[in-house]
Design a protein around this motif. Structure first.
Motif, PDB file in Angstrom:
ATOM      1  N   HIS A  71      -0.068   4.868  -1.438  1.00 33.64           N
ATOM      2  CA  HIS A  71       0.645   4.250  -0.327  1.00 33.64           C
ATOM      3  C   HIS A  71       0.120   2.830  -0.202  1.00 33.64           C
ATOM      4  O   HIS A  71      -1.090   2.616  -0.246  1.00 33.64           O
ATOM      5  N   HIS A  72       1.034   1.906  -0.015  1.00 34.39           N
ATOM      6  CA  HIS A  72       0.636   0.493   0.044  1.00 34.39           C
ATOM      7  C   HIS A  72       1.483  -0.199   1.086  1.00 34.39           C
ATOM      8  O   HIS A  72       2.706  -0.187   0.979  1.00 34.39           O
ATOM      9  N   VAL A  73       0.847  -0.769   2.093  1.00 28.92           N
ATOM     10  CA  VAL A  73       1.596  -1.593   3.046  1.00 28.92           C
ATOM     11  C   VAL A  73       1.392  -3.061   2.686  1.00 28.92           C
ATOM     12  O   VAL A  73       0.360  -3.438   2.132  1.00 28.92           O
ATOM     13  N   LEU A  74       2.375  -3.864   3.018  1.00 29.52           N
ATOM     14  CA  LEU A  74       2.336  -5.279   2.661  1.00 29.52           C
ATOM     15  C   LEU A  74       1.362  -6.048   3.549  1.00 29.52           C
ATOM     16  O   LEU A  74       1.310  -5.842   4.759  1.00 29.52           O
ATOM     17  N   GLY A  75       0.629  -6.970   2.912  1.00 28.68           N
ATOM     18  CA  GLY A  75      -0.215  -7.908   3.647  1.00 28.68           C
ATOM     19  C   GLY A  75       0.394  -9.306   3.618  1.00 28.68           C
ATOM     20  O   GLY A  75       1.411  -9.543   2.956  1.00 28.68           O
ATOM     21  N   ASN A  76      -0.249 -10.231   4.322  1.00 26.17           N
ATOM     22  CA  ASN A  76       0.261 -11.612   4.345  1.00 26.17           C
ATOM     23  C   ASN A  76       0.314 -12.209   2.942  1.00 26.17           C
ATOM     24  O   ASN A  76       1.197 -13.015   2.646  1.00 26.17           O
ATOM     25  N   GLY A 115      10.293  -3.474  -1.449  1.00 23.72           N
ATOM     26  CA  GLY A 115      10.508  -2.065  -1.112  1.00 23.72           C
ATOM     27  C   GLY A 115       9.321  -1.391  -0.436  1.00 23.72           C
ATOM     28  O   GLY A 115       9.434  -0.250   0.019  1.00 23.72           O
ATOM     29  N   ARG A 116       8.182  -2.092  -0.371  1.00 17.64           N
ATOM     30  CA  ARG A 116       7.005  -1.492   0.292  1.00 17.64           C
ATOM     31  C   ARG A 116       7.202  -1.523   1.803  1.00 17.64           C
ATOM     32  O   ARG A 116       7.929  -2.352   2.340  1.00 17.64           O
ATOM     33  N   SER A 117       6.452  -0.676   2.490  1.00 13.58           N
ATOM     34  CA  SER A 117       6.491  -0.646   3.957  1.00 13.58           C
ATOM     35  C   SER A 117       5.553  -1.694   4.532  1.00 13.58           C
ATOM     36  O   SER A 117       4.672  -2.208   3.841  1.00 13.58           O
ATOM     37  N   VAL A 118       5.694  -1.963   5.819  1.00 15.93           N
ATOM     38  CA  VAL A 118       4.692  -2.763   6.538  1.00 15.93           C
ATOM     39  C   VAL A 118       3.865  -1.881   7.477  1.00 15.93           C
ATOM     40  O   VAL A 118       2.796  -2.291   7.931  1.00 15.93           O
ATOM     41  N   VAL A 119       4.372  -0.688   7.763  1.00 11.89           N
ATOM     42  CA  VAL A 119       3.621   0.298   8.548  1.00 11.89           C
ATOM     43  C   VAL A 119       3.850   1.651   7.890  1.00 11.89           C
ATOM     44  O   VAL A 119       4.985   1.995   7.561  1.00 11.89           O
ATOM     45  N   GLU A 120       2.795   2.416   7.665  1.00  5.28           N
ATOM     46  CA  GLU A 120       2.956   3.805   7.239  1.00  5.28           C
ATOM     47  C   GLU A 120       2.271   4.698   8.255  1.00  5.28           C
ATOM     48  O   GLU A 120       1.165   4.408   8.703  1.00  5.28           O
TER      49      GLU A 120
END
Ligand SMILES: [Mn+2]
Length: 294
Positions: A71-76, A115-120
Motif C-alpha cells: 500500500h502506498h499513499v502519495l507524498g508531496n 492511481g495511488r491513494s492519498v489516504v488509505e
C-alpha cells in the motif's frame, strides 16, 4: 523464519524512502528473511526525490502493490513528480527525479502514480487507522479522512490529463478552503495548524501548533500513520506513528535512518493495543552514506 500457513501476515509501515533504494532493499531483504512472503508493506509516501535511485524504489513498491502486498499513499514529492511528468513544473536544482523523467516508461509511471491513494484506511487488531503522508484535519473522523481521500483521488486519477493539469495548477494558497486542491495540500504537505488554517511550515509559536497536537486533543478513536517531518524525527504518541527519520538527510546535522514499524498482529503479549505507547517494534536501517549537501 517463515510463519506457519494461516497466520496473519505481518503488517509493516515504512517512513519516507526518498530514493534511498539500497536501504529500502535492505529492509525488504530483512523482511523476507524473517517473514517469507507473509508481510504487507505500507509506505507513507515520498518514495522519491533527493536520493539517488527513485526508479528502483518505485519498482520495488509497485511489485508489492501488484502482488497484493503493498500500500502506498502519495507524498508531496510524488505530487511534484506527477507535476513534472505533466509538464507543469520544472526540475529544481535539488530534484533528483531524472531517472524517472527520462525513463522510456515515464508515461506509464505517471498513470501508476495518479492511481495511488492519498489516504488509505485500515485496521490493526480491531483498531481503525489511516495512512497519510503529512496530516489529517484535527477534527476529522476516520470516515471523514476516507471521504476526503476519495474526493482528492478522483481529481488525480481522472482520465482527462488536461483536467488533472487544471486541478494541480491551482495555487494551493489561493484556493477555497476545503476545495479538493486545499485538501490535497493538507494531506501531503501540512505540518502546522492554527485553528482551521494549515501550513507546510514548521509551526512557530502558539496559536500555531503541530497538526497532531490539535488532533490529539480530540481523543480520536483511530490511529494515524504518517511521514513528511524528518526534522521532527520519529514521533510515537498514543494514536500516532510519525515515521520519517530522514534517511536521505543523513549527515546534515543528524544520523539518517529508514524506519519501519511492525505492530503486533494479534495484540501484544502485555495486552497493549497496536497504537499504544510504549509498544512498537521498530526496525531501523542506517543510511549508508550522505546523499546531498545543501
Ligand atoms: Mn514529504
Amino acid at each position: 523464519m517463515t510463519p506457519p500457513a494461516g497466520a496473519s501476515p505481518q503488517h509493516v509501515f515504512v517512513g519516507d524512502v526518498q530514493g534511498c533504494a539500497d536501504e529500502f532493499e535492505e529492509l525488504l531483504a530483512r523482511l523476507r528473511n524473517r517473514f517469507g512472503d507473509e508481510f504487507v508493506l505500507h509506505s507513507v509516501g515520498d518514495l522519491v526525490n533527493r536520493g539517488p535511485d527513485n526508479l528502483r524504489v518505485l519498482e520495488r513498491m509497485r511489485e508489492l502493490v501488484e502482488g497484493g502486498r503493498g500500500h502506498h499513499v502519495l507524498g508531496n514529492h510524488e505530487l511534484g513528480l506527477i507535476a513534472m511528468l505533466l509538464g507543469l513544473r520544472e526540475v529544481g536544482e535539488r530534484d533528483t527525479l531524472g531517472d524517472v523523467l527520462e525513463s522510456a516508461e515515464a508515461p506509464d509511471w505517471l498513470d501508476w502514480l495518479r492511481g495511488r491513494s492519498v489516504v488509505e484506511r485500515g485496521e490493526l487488531s480491531g483498531q481503525a487507522y489511516v495512512l497519510v503522508h503529512a496530516s489529517v484535519h484535527p477534527d476529522w473522523s476516520v470516515a471523514d479522512c476516507e471521504a476526503v481521500g476519495a474526493r482528492v483521488h478522483a481529481q488525480l486519477a481522472q482520465a482527462d490529463l488536461d483536467a488533472v493539469r487544471r486541478f494541480l495548477r491551482q495555487d494551493p494558497v489561493e484556493v477555497e478552503a476545503n476545495s479538493e486542491r486545499d485538501l490535497l495540500g493538507r494531506l501531503v504537505s501540512c505540518r502546522g495548524v492554527n485553528g482551521a488554517a494549515w501550513s507546510s511550515k514548521k509551526p512557530a509559536e502558539p496559536p500555531d501548533e503541530p497538526w497532531h497536537r490539535a488532533w490529539r486533543r480530540r481523543s480520536h478513536d483511530y490511529g494515524v500513520v504518517y511521514g513528511h517531518w524528518a526534522t521532527a524525527g520519529l514521533h510515537l504518541a498514543p494514536g500516532l506513528r510519525g515515521l520519517d527519520t530522514g534517511c536521505v538527510h543523513h549527515g546534515r546535522g543528524h544520523d539518517g535512518f529508514l524506519t519501519a514499524w511492525l505492530p503486533a498482529m494479534e495484540g501484544a503479549p502485555d495486552g497493549l493495543a497496536p497504537f499504544d505507547v510504549p509498544a512498537p517494534v521498530l526496525w531501523q536501517i542506517p543510511a549508508r552514506r550522505r546523499y546531498y549537501f545543501y
